[in-house]
Every structure is written in structure tokens, then in C-alpha cells.
Design an enzyme around this catalytic site. Structure first.
Site, PDB file in Angstrom:
ATOM      1  N   ILE A   1      18.937  62.276  -5.671  1.00 19.51           N
ATOM      2  CA  ILE A   1      18.126  62.287  -4.450  1.00 19.51           C
ATOM      3  C   ILE A   1      19.013  62.246  -3.212  1.00 19.51           C
ATOM      4  O   ILE A   1      18.832  63.018  -2.263  1.00 19.51           O
ATOM      5  CB  ILE A   1      17.128  61.115  -4.443  1.00 19.51           C
ATOM      6  CG1 ILE A   1      15.977  61.386  -5.423  1.00 19.51           C
ATOM      7  CG2 ILE A   1      16.567  60.884  -3.035  1.00 19.51           C
ATOM      8  CD1 ILE A   1      15.064  62.531  -5.035  1.00 19.51           C
TER       9      ILE A   1
ATOM     10  N   ASN B   1      12.105  52.824  -4.878  1.00 22.65           N
ATOM     11  CA  ASN B   1      10.818  52.664  -5.553  1.00 22.65           C
ATOM     12  C   ASN B   1      10.300  51.253  -5.341  1.00 22.65           C
ATOM     13  O   ASN B   1      11.044  50.339  -4.994  1.00 22.65           O
ATOM     14  CB  ASN B   1      10.975  52.931  -7.052  1.00 22.65           C
ATOM     15  CG  ASN B   1      11.138  54.402  -7.367  1.00 22.65           C
ATOM     16  OD1 ASN B   1      10.545  55.258  -6.718  1.00 22.65           O
ATOM     17  ND2 ASN B   1      11.935  54.704  -8.378  1.00 22.65           N
TER      18      ASN B   1
ATOM     19  N   LYS C   1       2.517  55.669  -4.446  1.00 17.27           N
ATOM     20  CA  LYS C   1       3.593  55.967  -5.397  1.00 17.27           C
ATOM     21  C   LYS C   1       3.716  54.875  -6.451  1.00 17.27           C
ATOM     22  O   LYS C   1       3.951  55.148  -7.632  1.00 17.27           O
ATOM     23  CB  LYS C   1       4.922  56.145  -4.662  1.00 17.27           C
ATOM     24  CG  LYS C   1       6.014  56.605  -5.623  1.00 17.27           C
ATOM     25  CD  LYS C   1       7.279  57.049  -4.946  1.00 17.27           C
ATOM     26  CE  LYS C   1       8.241  57.600  -6.000  1.00 17.27           C
ATOM     27  NZ  LYS C   1       9.567  57.886  -5.437  1.00 17.27           N
TER      28      LYS C   1
ATOM     29  N   ASN D   1       4.417  54.461 -10.699  1.00 17.56           N
ATOM     30  CA  ASN D   1       5.621  53.772 -11.171  1.00 17.56           C
ATOM     31  C   ASN D   1       5.294  52.522 -11.973  1.00 17.56           C
ATOM     32  O   ASN D   1       5.930  52.259 -13.004  1.00 17.56           O
ATOM     33  CB  ASN D   1       6.505  53.380  -9.981  1.00 17.56           C
ATOM     34  CG  ASN D   1       7.193  54.550  -9.310  1.00 17.56           C
ATOM     35  OD1 ASN D   1       7.450  54.514  -8.116  1.00 17.56           O
ATOM     36  ND2 ASN D   1       7.495  55.589 -10.063  1.00 17.56           N
TER      37      ASN D   1
ATOM     38  N   SER E   1      12.406  57.626 -14.322  1.00 16.44           N
ATOM     39  CA  SER E   1      13.759  57.161 -13.992  1.00 16.44           C
ATOM     40  C   SER E   1      14.115  55.923 -14.812  1.00 16.44           C
ATOM     41  O   SER E   1      15.288  55.729 -15.172  1.00 16.44           O
ATOM     42  CB  SER E   1      13.848  56.851 -12.499  1.00 16.44           C
ATOM     43  OG  SER E   1      12.896  55.870 -12.121  1.00 16.44           O
TER      44      SER E   1
END
Length: 324
Positions: A11, A102, A204, A208, A273
């Protein structure tokens, strides 16, 4: 404008490449074979939107970079507490820290009206170690909606998404946000300034908080989890509890559980991830994703039995991994 990308992985390097293409003076702080490849051959981005190559400055030593206007943190949240010595040489009086992580950020309650204003979240900022390393007054939040991977050293594969939503903890539209957003847009990325960035954080986080620990515990891809009836029901319960915590804290994410699930299904046989970190033997970035929401649930007096149970098992897995 000078920007340093601390943690120029998949990223971070993608952001750095876009900013460099916009004419920004970019310094990538990377290591190992990835750094050597960038120094030797430049940084290549492969994307359905068009491939391109840039040749930014790259180093493993922030002392060589010196003070910059913005530091984009491409680190995992569990690396933040130890980042102080790397960040310090990059700072001048008004340097901004773009905290692209995150989960629940360490600045979550900073400047937020109400009885929890400026409260520290222990699972995210244990003993204040993160806020000492990365002063909250410098922080600008960033929610990443892009997916990338390092295909080989010096080569970034862009998979999907170009949006990097940013926002001030106090909800204002600041000059520093406008400056960074304009540079990102000039580099071909989306970078809206959101007055309610916490809503984006919860949107988000809905994905996650369910898919990351379940994928690590089961070794399953996102599509596999969605196809499995009982696992899908587990995801729905975890997302429902997460939305209840968000609501109790005054946030109303503008997305339904079914829409969030549909987005996960479209990701196909994608490894989260957390699963990728597990396969590489790295510590799992779960405190800011699961443990933090359980802590917030306790603060808001919301019952989250499913999150608590999955979080406990995932934490045990992480302990076994780090002890090995």
C-alpha cells in the site's frame, strides 16, 4: 511538498508512486530486496488502470530524508508503538502523520465531543506507547479501500480500489488535509476528505472484524467463508454486534450487512491480510480490529458475545505464533 512513506510495502509504495507521478517529492522508506530493487530499477505499478514506472528517492534510513510535510504510515498498527525513532527525524513543527491503518485508530476519541472525549483505548494504545511515539495532534485518519500486493521486489500489483478517505479527528476540513488530498488526486488516486471519517472506519471494520480472524482460524479465503452457511451466519452475527457498538458510540455506517457481504464475495479467493501474515509467521494485527471493539463495547455497555469468543481464540492463536 515533501512526503515520506514510512513502510513502503504494497500500500505504501502504491501511494508513493501515485504522489511521485503527481510531482511530489516522495521519499520511500523501505528495506531488504524491495528497497534494493527500487534503488536499482525504480518502482513499477501494474494495474488494469494502466501500468507505470517511477523513480522516487528510497532509503532505509529516515535520517537521510529529514523533515517532511506529511508522513504516510504504511505500517501495521501493531508496529506503531515502536515507530517513534523512525518518525522523529521526519518531523518539523507542522508535519502531518497520515495514519493509514486497519481497525480502531489510537486517536479515535481525540477531539470527539462527549464524556469519552480524548479517552485512550488501552488495546490500541497500551500505556500510551503509541500516542507518545505518534503525537495525536499530528494525526490525520486514513481509511484504505485499495488492494495491492508486492508481486516481486520493486513491483506493485494493483488489484482493486483507489480510494483513500482521510479526515481530521475533530471533523474539520483542514489545510493539511486539502493539501494532501489534492496531491493524491493529482496522482490518480481518490482521496475524499470526510467530516465523519469514523463512519468509514466502522464500514471497513465490519469486514475486517469478521473475515480477518475467521480466515486466520480456518485458513479460508473470503469467498470460501461466504459460501459456508454456518461461517456466513457467524460473520453476520459479528457484523451485527459491531454495528451495535458503533451505534452506541454515535456512528451510523451507511451500509447494510448484506451489501458488505456482497463486497466480500466479489473479492473471490482473496486471503485477508491477517491470513497472509499468519502464513508468513508474522504477528497478527488483531488488537485494533477485535480486542478494541470489545473494549469499546464494555465502555458503551453493549453485549458482544460472538466478538468476545472469536477474539479470545484468535488472541490465543496470536500468542502461540509470537511464542514460537
Amino acid at each position: 511538498m515533501r512526503v515520506a512513506v514510512l513502510g513502503a510495502g504494497a500500500i505504501g509504495a502504491y501511494v508513493g508512486a501515485g504522489l511521485h507521478r503527481a510531482g511530489v517529492e516522495v521519499h520511500l522508506i523501505a528495506r531488504g530486496a524491495h528497497l534494493r530493487a527500487i534503488r536499482t530499477s525504480g518502482l513499477k505499478v501494474l494495474s488494469a488502470r494502466g501500468d507505470f514506472e517511477v523513480h522516487p528517492y528510497a532509503t532505509d534510513n529516515p535520517e537521510e530524508v529529514g523533515p517532511v510535510d506529511h508522513v504516510f504510515l504504511g505500517l501495521k498498527a501493531n508496529q506503531y508503538a515502536a515507530a517513534g525513532p523512525m518518525v522523529k527525524p521526519l518531523l518539523h513543527d507542522t508535519t502531518t502523520l497520515i495514519t493509514a491503518q486497519n481497525g480502531i485508530p489510537y486517536w479515535y476519541f481525540h477531539g470527539l465531543p462527549g464524556p469519552l472525549r480524548d479517552r485512550r483505548i488501552e488495546s490500541v494504545d497500551p500505556g500510551g506507547t503509541v500516542s507518545r511515539a505518534l503525537p495525536v495532534r499530528r494525526a490525520v485518519g486514513c481509511v484504505v479501500y485499495a488492494a495491492t500486493e508486492i508481486e516481486q521486489p520493486g513491483v506493485i500489483r494493483h488489484l482493486e480500489g483507489t480510494r483513500f478517505s482521510i479526515g481530521e479527528p475533530d471533523g474539520t476540513t483542514s489545510v493539511r488535509c486539502k493539501e494532501f488530498s489534492a496531491a493524491m488526486v493529482a496522482g490518480g488516486l481518490k482521496c475524499p476528505i470526510e467530516p465523519d471519517l469514523r463512519d468509514d472506519i466502522w464500514i471497513k471494520l465490519m469486514g475486517n472484524i469478521a473475515f480477518n480472524p475467521i480466515s486466520a482460524l480456518s485458513r479460508a479465503t473470503m469467498a470460501s467463508i461466504c459460501r459456508h452457511r454456518e461461517a456466513r451466519e457467524l460473520v453476520v452475527r459479528m457484523m451485527t454486534e459491531t454495528l451495535e457498538v458503533a451505534s452506541a458510540l454515535g456512528c451510523t455506517p451507511r451500509i447494510s450487512i448484506e451489501r458488505r457481504l456482497a463486497g466480500a464475495e466479489r473479492a473471490g479467493e482473496h486471503k485477508t491480510s491477517t491470513l497472509q501474515d499468519l502464513e508468513k509467521g508474522k504477528p497478527l494485527e488483531l488488537d485494533v480490529i477485535v480486542k478494541a471493539v470489545v473494549e469499546l463495547a464494555d465502555l458503551a455497555d453493549v453485549q458482544v458475545p460472538t466478538l468476545r469468543a472469536i477474539g479470545a481464540v484468535a488472541d490465543l492463536l496470536n500468542e502461540q505464533l509470537t511464542a514460537a
